[in-house]
Design a protein around this motif. Structure first.
Motif, short mmCIF file in Angstrom:
data_model
loop_
_atom_site.label_atom_id
_atom_site.label_comp_id
_atom_site.label_asym_id
_atom_site.label_seq_id
_atom_site.Cartn_x
_atom_site.Cartn_y
_atom_site.Cartn_z
N ALA A 118 0.83 -1.22 0.00
CA ALA A 118 0.00 0.00 0.00
C ALA A 118 0.86 1.26 0.00
O ALA A 118 0.48 2.29 -0.57
CB ALA A 118 -0.91 -0.02 1.23
N GLU A 163 3.79 1.86 -1.50
CA GLU A 163 4.26 2.20 -2.84
C GLU A 163 3.12 2.82 -3.65
O GLU A 163 3.32 3.80 -4.37
CB GLU A 163 4.80 0.95 -3.58
CG GLU A 163 6.21 0.52 -3.17
CD GLU A 163 6.21 -0.37 -1.94
OE1 GLU A 163 5.15 -0.51 -1.29
OE2 GLU A 163 7.29 -0.92 -1.62
N ARG A 164 1.92 2.22 -3.54
CA ARG A 164 0.76 2.77 -4.25
C ARG A 164 0.51 4.21 -3.82
O ARG A 164 0.31 5.10 -4.65
CB ARG A 164 -0.50 1.98 -3.92
CG ARG A 164 -0.65 0.70 -4.67
CD ARG A 164 -1.79 -0.11 -4.03
NE ARG A 164 -1.94 -1.33 -4.79
CZ ARG A 164 -2.83 -1.49 -5.76
NH1 ARG A 164 -3.69 -0.55 -6.03
NH2 ARG A 164 -2.88 -2.62 -6.43
N LEU A 220 0.70 7.73 -6.15
CA LEU A 220 -0.45 8.64 -6.26
C LEU A 220 -0.10 10.03 -5.72
O LEU A 220 -0.52 11.05 -6.26
CB LEU A 220 -1.66 8.06 -5.52
CG LEU A 220 -2.22 6.79 -6.16
CD1 LEU A 220 -3.38 6.24 -5.34
CD2 LEU A 220 -2.65 7.04 -7.61
N VAL A 233 8.69 5.39 -5.51
CA VAL A 233 8.64 3.93 -5.32
C VAL A 233 9.92 3.44 -4.67
O VAL A 233 9.91 2.64 -3.73
CB VAL A 233 8.40 3.21 -6.67
CG1 VAL A 233 8.46 1.70 -6.50
CG2 VAL A 233 7.06 3.64 -7.27
#
Ligand SMILES: *Cc1c(COP(=O)(O)O)cnc(C)c1O
Length: 413
Positions: free
Chosen positions: A30, A32-33, A37, A257
């Motif tokens: 979560a 990295e996501r 964003l 990331v």
């Protein structure tokens, strides 16, 4: 003893192991996501335009290595090029390195118009042999570029002493060896030379797709590398360019990331070590083969197996048991690639491998580094390794190794 799968027996394993190309073999979550964003929502995808993630990534990398400076770039090859460019060799100057490496190590040397001079390796680890490096020193040597192969620290203390005695720089290629150590309680690799270089490419311990990192204790070296990655543009001073340099910038998107992945790195390496220790205990002494013996020091990028002979039979038999294995790793030592055998460098000039600017015309015959050639041609088998292996996965790999070792050495007897 059961029949080998390669001879029609039942394979040890029929389900695939997790790999670095598979969500089950990666550590994305979560965080990295959310980081991706965050970058998109901020609209600044470039880091030189003020994206915040690059500084976060570089600070984390420096802290992990206990050094004051880290410099990000667009790939491991770029990171190596930054390090060589920081040394600023004259065309034809020599950098001693290993023929058992990714081509990025070598491209970085040639791109800065230096000559790669190949020293031979240890027959069990594949890492540079300091005595062979010493024999290659000349009045044109500017640096030693050591690679920590497969996750095992090369003899960096010896190589650093050798480099200091010769008055040349030591550069470390740590792309396969995040947080590996040459001895218990010793600092991690990357901190022994003038610069340590790392890669964030898909196949490495942690990844952002592509990306590179350099660590150094020297502020001037860090500054020169930072400039080299940004067309030598001293942005605070105005719009001019100090010297010939390229655009090797890491984007803010990649840095986001990578910054999250780097926080996971100590755990990734620790889990690889724990499972490697389990494997070594399970297999004990393998007849006809040799595994690395220090699970606590090695970074376990892959599992290198060095067999007495016949690496193709081993690789085929292990793969048939359901444990993918590759014979030799490379097709040939780096010096047998067309870039050297046909001097495919800049146009048809052969530059910088011919005299001048080199002190002699360099040739790269078969037999140049016999121990590296023997590893590739006969004794080296590479198995994948992954921090997400379950105990049952490791036990299957151990069972396959034990079965194949017994089967092949029995055939030989
Ligand atoms: C992966 C690797 C490189 C190159 O890194 P890239 O990010 O692919 O450019 C250089 N040296 C070694 C030893 C590597 O394993």
């Amino acid at each position: 003893m059961s029949r080998l799968a390669v001879d029609g027996g039942t394979p040890v394993r029929t389900t695939p192991l997790p790999t670095v190309l598979d969500p089950a073999g990666r550590t994305f979550g979560a965080e990295e996501r959310a980081a991706v964003l965050d970058v998109l929502d901020g609209a600044v995808l470039n880091s030189s335009a003020g994206g915040p993630w690059l500084g976060d990534l570089e600070a984390t990398m420096a802290r992990l290595h206990g050094v004051p400076h880290a410099v990000a770039s667009s790939s491991g090859t770029a990171a190596l090029h930054l390090a060589v460019a920081a040394i600023d060799p004259e065309p034809g100057d020599e950098i001693i390195t290993t023929p058992l490496t990714d081509f990025g190590t070598i491209a970085a040397i040639l791109a800065q118009n230096a000559v790669p001079v190949f020293a031979d390796v240890d027959p069990l680890t594949g890492n540079l042999d300091p005595a062979s490096v010493e024999a290659q020193l000349s009045e044109r040597t500017r640096a030693i570029l050591v690679v920590h192969l497969f996750g095992a620290a090369a003899p960096v203390t010896e190589l650093r002493a050798l480099a200091d005695r010769a008055g040349v720089a030591l550069i470390e290629d740590c792309a396969q060896a995040y947080l590996a150590r040459p001895a218990p309680d010793a600092p991690p690799v990357g901190t022994y030379g003038a610069v340590g270089c790392f890669s964030l490419q898909q196949y490495k311990h942690v990844t952002a797709g592509d990306g590179g990192l350099c660590v150094t204790s020297d502020a001037a070296t860090a500054e020169r590398m930072r400039l080299f990655s940004d067309k030598a543009w001293p942005r605070a001073e105005g719009r001019f360019h100090r010297f010939l340099a390229l655009n090797y910038r890491m984007t803010n998107l990649t840095a986001a990331v990578a910054a999250v992945q780097l926080r996971r790195l100590p755990d990734v390496v620790e889990r690889r070590r724990r499972q490697a220790a389990r494997l070594l205990t399970a297999v004990g002494d393998l007849p006809g083969a040799h595994l690395p013996d220090r699970p606590d020091l090695h970074a376990w990028w892959v599992l290198p197996l060095v067999v007495d002979e016949g690496h193709r039979r081993w690789a085929k038999a292990l793969t048939a048991e359901g444990v993918p294995a590759h014979a030799g790793w490379l097709q040939s030592p780096v010096y047998r690639y067309p870039v050297f055998t046909e001097r495919r460098t800049y146009g048809t000039s052969g530059f910088p491998l011919t005299s001048p600017p080199a002190r002699r015309d360099w040739t790269y015959p078969v037999g140049l580094c016999p121990r590296a050639e023997r590893l590739i041609d006969d004794t080296l088998v590479v198995l994948q390794w992954n921090e997400n292996y379950a105990d049952a996965d490791v036990d299957d790999i151990a069972a396959a190794l034990t079965k194949v070792a017994a089967g092949l050495t029995r055939t030989a007897a």
